[in-house]
Each structure stands twice: as structure tokens, then as C-alpha cells.
Motif scaffolding. Sequence first.
Motif, short mmCIF file in Angstrom:
data_model
loop_
_atom_site.label_atom_id
_atom_site.label_comp_id
_atom_site.label_asym_id
_atom_site.label_seq_id
_atom_site.Cartn_x
_atom_site.Cartn_y
_atom_site.Cartn_z
N UNK B 6 0.83 -1.20 0.00
CA UNK B 6 0.00 0.00 0.00
C UNK B 6 0.87 1.26 0.00
N UNK B 7 1.89 1.21 0.88
CA UNK B 7 2.80 2.38 0.96
C UNK B 7 3.49 2.57 -0.39
N UNK B 8 3.93 1.42 -0.99
CA UNK B 8 4.63 1.49 -2.28
C UNK B 8 3.72 2.07 -3.35
N UNK B 44 7.95 3.26 -10.79
CA UNK B 44 8.13 3.26 -9.32
C UNK B 44 7.19 2.26 -8.64
N UNK B 45 6.76 1.23 -9.36
CA UNK B 45 5.80 0.24 -8.82
C UNK B 45 6.34 -0.46 -7.56
N UNK B 46 5.41 -0.94 -6.74
CA UNK B 46 5.79 -1.65 -5.49
C UNK B 46 6.12 -3.12 -5.71
N UNK B 47 6.06 -3.55 -6.95
CA UNK B 47 6.31 -4.99 -7.23
C UNK B 47 7.68 -5.45 -6.73
N UNK B 48 8.76 -4.81 -7.03
CA UNK B 48 10.07 -5.26 -6.53
C UNK B 48 10.11 -5.33 -5.00
N UNK B 49 9.43 -4.36 -4.35
CA UNK B 49 9.37 -4.37 -2.88
C UNK B 49 8.64 -5.62 -2.36
N UNK B 50 7.54 -5.88 -3.04
CA UNK B 50 6.74 -7.05 -2.65
C UNK B 50 7.57 -8.33 -2.80
N UNK B 51 8.32 -8.41 -3.88
CA UNK B 51 9.18 -9.58 -4.10
C UNK B 51 10.23 -9.69 -3.01
N UNK B 52 10.83 -8.57 -2.65
CA UNK B 52 11.87 -8.56 -1.61
C UNK B 52 11.29 -8.98 -0.26
N UNK B 323 15.52 -3.01 -3.36
CA UNK B 323 14.37 -2.94 -4.26
C UNK B 323 13.81 -1.52 -4.29
N UNK B 324 13.77 -0.88 -3.13
CA UNK B 324 13.23 0.48 -3.04
C UNK B 324 14.12 1.47 -3.81
N UNK B 325 15.44 1.30 -3.66
CA UNK B 325 16.39 2.20 -4.34
C UNK B 325 16.25 2.05 -5.85
#
Lengths: 429, 361
Positions: B6-8, B44-52, B323-325
Motif C-alpha cells: 500500500x505504501x509502495x 516506481x511500482x511496489x512490485x520489486x518491494x513485494x518480491x523482496x 528494491x526500493x532504491x
Amino acid sequence: MAKSDDAHDHEGPDAAQEQEGQASEETVTNVHAWREVDAPSRALIHDLKTAIGRITDQIATQVQMEVPAYSGPAEGKRRWLILMASRAALGQLVARLDGGPPSSRKVDDLYAKMGYGEATDGNELSLILSTLERAVVLIWDEVRALAVAHDTSAAVLSYLSDLLQEELRHLQDQVRTGYREAQRVAAAATVRSRTLEALLSRDQTALPGLAGKAGWPIPHNVVIVTATHTGETGPLGREYLCGKGDPLIIATAAKALPDLVRRLEADQAIGRAAISWPVRPVDAAEAHKWAQRALDLARRGVLPKDKILKCAEHRTQLWLHSEPILRRQLCQELLPPLLAETPNSREILSETLLVWLETRDSAPAIAARLDVHPQTVRYRWKRINELFGEALHDPEVTVQLTMLLKASVPMWKAGDQSDFERFHAEDDE
Amino acid sequence: MNRLPLIGTLASASAAGVAAIVWSLTGAETGHVVAIGLATFFASSALPLLAAETVPGLAGVRRVRGEGIHLAADALPIAARLDTVVLDKDGTVTTGALRVISVDPLDPRDDQNLRWFAGALTHAADDRIGRAVARLATRGKLTNVEVIAGQGVRGSVDRHPVRVGEPQWVGVGAAAGIGHCVGVEVDGRPFGSITVGDAIRAKAHEEVELLRSLGVEPILASTDSDANTRHVGAEVGISRVLGFADPAMMAAEVTQLRGQGRAVGYVGAAHPCGPGETADLAIGTPDTSARVRMDDLDVARLPVLIKTARKALAQRRALIPTAAAGAAVLAVVAGVGLLSVPIAIAATIVWTLVISAVAVS
């Protein structure tokens, strides 16, 4: 088979009947000639026919009351026989009056068999003959009463009387024939029985003479059979000598053995039969002893409880059990260590020791024979060594032990506890 | 609930909004402004964050499944922070089975006979002691076998009456010492005794040391006697033992440890109101409802579980900032108008795959 000779000769009365038939034929012709002159009325014959039941009842009652040998219950077999015989005789008489044949083979056979039966029952011939006369008197009273009622002439009355007397003589002849035949058969059976006794005795001097009379050629080799039976056994031919009683004894030539075995196996009345191996006639008494012993050992469970026991297959056991007292004493002297064990342990250890004594095999081989694990055999062997110690290395002792156990183990397995009980009884004393 | 997606998503939307406003102030055409806004959003999608966040855990679960350990991903963080494990003796450091540790015939010459008769008969006894003694011999020809509850078994082996069971029932003196002693009688005569003890796993000592090197203190507990438990503890290198411990006592011990601020795992059979209920993490066999279920309770599986859990946690901690970077860099590149919408989507997917691949490796 005990009655084989009787049964064989049972056709005698019938055969003898043929001879007697000719003698009576002449008289019958005379009566027929007379009948043409004056005959009883149809009404009298009819009344006589209807009175047969009543007259036979009277005869049966009277005979049973007056002759103790024929007494018995009102519904008994004896009364039934008297009724049957009376009815047959009266029926024959009425049939003759009615123009029937002068004699009946059926009635003649019946009276011959009655005579045969009297002989086998041990009764005097005169008893049945006098009883027949008594019955005829009763019949005559009835016939005469009926004739008077029908206003019959004196000539017809005389004819009836003669006919009745003639019938009586004819039936008495049949009875005599049967009686004599039974006596002949009994005499022949006695000769065969005495022949068997002579064969089985130590002194056989009378054997050739008796065998000749019995028509039994003495064979080169003879086989003796003893058999338990539960009733009347099947007939055997003349080539077999049969004793009577239980157990039954049969002697025959060795060559007739296969046929005898088949007959014994098929005979439902035979319980168990022990057959000796072929011996010279002079050794027949010994063969009889072996066969008897085989039967006894089978009864005690030492030998298999087969229907047919061939002594030749059990020679060792027959030999070992020939001296029962010796075996018993040896058992008490040699086997105290075993007898002191529990029955189960004693049986297990003794059968293992016996196999070892007989085979001297390894533990696995003995285990295979006894169907147990090799370690079980090693354990038992350790126990046996504890019980007998150095004695097992003495050849004399091992021979005695072998014979003793070979004789005793089958007994113990069959449930014979006498050695065990005797040991404990002596121990308590 | 994990709020990271959600934050992403909110951050992506914000970045897209900022990019669109800046470009509209420069007087760009509306279509171009929209395209740059969308490209920035996807980049800037949150997908990489979700994967991490999720892939390290899922990879860890998959990895331990191959080692016969079954658990949900959310149990990994708990496993990772365990610092104490209470081990039920039976099945963890021991195989759970018993083994014969001593054969004592009354007559030394009966050693093989004792093994044979007792071993043969106990093939008919379906308990741990019976199974241990039965290994002494093949199955014999048994008759009249009778299992007497609480006493032992009796029957005939090759027609010899045999009894194997409690020494006082058989009438044989019990051998003193560790293990369980059974008396043996053959043909109505006392024959000797057999002692069985725990079969300790071959590498139990090494595995216990490994646990200790991971900072996890093992405690050995058992319903068995204190002496037997201590003996096994000494064999495998566990000094803290709890003998004669019923499930309630074990549960109390676990509660006390947790009260001291420890993260406690319990490895053993499940009991109602037992230590599995009070521990941070219950580890049991597949037939239980424990959060972690292992094909068996072998202590060797615990270091694998803990190491894998800790590795998954460490990976996640490292991958989330990375992932965020990456997402931020892509957002800047898209925001300055260097990425079209399809390329922004493709770049995000590729970055997500890279993060996942690193987590799985």
C-alpha cells in the motif's frame, strides 16, 4: 465274515427243497383225484378264507401261551413270525381247495427257513414239529365248525381232514429239511473253526486232517489277520479260514492277501485290521501274536491308527514291545532324570535325545527333523547333558537308551503316563 | 497485515503526480504529460518491494521442505529468533526405539539360549521393549502366546514354555543401572535378564553442538527416569535435563523460560496442554497440528530449520532497501521523460525478477 460259512450255505434249504418236492407230489395227486368225487362248497371255501385272520390270531395266542420257547410280547417279532407262518399255511390250504397248485415254493421256503432258524437258535426239532401239530388241531376245529355250519357231507369232511394232515406232513418235511441243512452248515463251520485253531496252535499234527475236511488246502505261506469289528462283517470265500468273536481272526494264503485287503478296506463293519507278513504255516501262531500286538499298539496310539495295519511296516515296534515288563523296568532304571522332568519337558527332551541317538547329526540337521530352531536343539542338548552326564558316552547305555526311547517315546506321545506315575509312586515310597 | 504494498503504491502515485505537475508547468502537451505520469507510476511500482518482502520466506520454506520440514512462511521469523529448544528425549536425540544394552544369563553358558528364547517370544509383543528384545532372534514357532498388560508376554517357543517381562513377575532379580530390565524364564526355570536402553542417534552429539553454536540452548526432557534422561543427556552433550517430566511439568518449564525473555521451541510429541501449547514454536511430526512439522523428530533437522529461517530473514532485510532504491532510480528516469510507458513497465518487471532471483539464490 464271521458268518461267512453260514451265509454261504444258506442256500441249502432251497436246494434241499427240490428233493423233497418229488416225495410230496404223489400224495397230492391222490387228493386231487378224490376232490373230483366230492368237493367242499364255494360258500365254505369263502367263509374259510375270511376266517384266516381270526384263526391265525388264535393260533399265535395259543402257541405263545403254551410253548414257552415261543412266548413274547403281543407286538413282538416272534408273534409276527407265527402269524406269518400260519397265514401262509392257511392261505396255501384255501388255495388248494379253490383249485390252486398243490404246493407253493414260497411257503415251502418259509418253513424250511423256520427249520434252519430253529437249528441256529439251538432249539430241538421236535419242538417246532409238535407246535405245527398243535396248530393244525386248532385249524381243524375251526374247519370242522365251518363245515358243520355249511351242512357239509361226511365225505367232504373226511377229505378236508386228509388234506389238512397231508399239508401238515408236507410242511413238517420242509422244516426238517431246513433244520438238517443248518446242522450240516454248523458242522462244516466247526470243522473250519477247528482247522483255524489247529493252524494257530503250537501242535499242528491235526491240521492236515482238519484242513482236508474243511476243504482248505494248506498254503505254502500263510497270512494271519486280526480285526476288530462293530457288527456283522461281509462274506468271505472258502479260501479264507475265519474264526468267530472279537477280534476276528482270518487265515489265508499269502497270494490271496491283496484281495483280502481290498475287502477289509471296503467293509464298513471292520474297525481296524492288522495283517501279519507271510509265514510258513508252522509259524502261524507267531504271526497271530504279531497281528494281535499290532492291534493293541495301535489302540494305545503307539502305531498309527490306520484301518489296515501291515505288521511288516512296524517290525521294530512289534519287536520292542514284545517284552513290556523288561521295557518298564529298564525305563525306571535308565531314565529317572527324564522321568523327574515335567511331562512336556520329558517328551521334548526324550524325542530330541532319540533323534540324536539314531542319527548323531548336527544341531541344524536335528532341528530340521524336529521342525524346531537349531538353537532350541542346542539348548535341549545342554539340558540332556546335564541330566545324563557321562552316561551318554557309554556305548552299552546308548544302545539301551535308543531301544528304550524308541519303544517309549511313541507311548508317551500317545498319552501313556504310566512310566511317569510309576516313577513318582516309587519316589514317594 | 503487511502495509508495504500500500505504501509502495501510494509512493508510486505521488511520484507520478509530481512528474505530471512539473511537466504541465513547462507547457508540455497534455498527452505527453499523461504519458510521463503513467511511465513514472509504473517505473516506481511496489512490485520489486513485494518480491523482496515475500520471496526470501517462500524460498526458505521450499528449501526446508526438501529437508523434511514443513511450515508456513510466517513461522520462519519465529524459528529464526529461537534461542532455547526443549527436546523430548524420545525421537529427537534418540531414535525413539530401544536397543538391548545388556544380556545377563544366570548361567553364562545360556547366553545364546537366553537371546534365542526371549527374542523369539517377544516377536509377539507389540511394545518398544518387546521390539528391542525381538531383534535378538528370528521369529520362532510360537504357540499359546499371551500378552499380559503391565507384566510381559508368555507363550511357548518350539514347545518350551517361556516368559519375558517385569523381573518380579518372572521371578528374576533386576539388574541395577540405567535402562529397562526384563526377566526371562524358560521351562519354568529363571534364565536371566535382558536390559534395554535408548538408541541414541549417531550424530546427535554433533547436532546438539551445532545448535549450541547457533546460539540455541538445548534442554532435554523426558517422562523416563531421571537417571535414564541424564544418561542420554550426557551421551549427547546436554547438561540441562528434566527427568520424570510429564507434559504439564514440561509446559511449566517452557512458560518459565519464556518468562525469562527466551524464545522457546518445543520438539516432541503433542500433548493437550503440553509444552507445545506454551512454547513460541511447537515442532512436531506430520500427524500433529504443530506449526512446524518434521518427517521425524531428529534433532539434526533443527539446525537446518534455524539456519534457513535466519538466512531468509537476513535476505529480506537486505533486499527491501535495494528494491526500493532501484524503484526510485527508475521513477526519476521515467520522470525526466527518458522512459516510455511500455519500457517503464518492462523495466519494473525485470527489476522484480532480479530481486526474486537474488532471494531464491
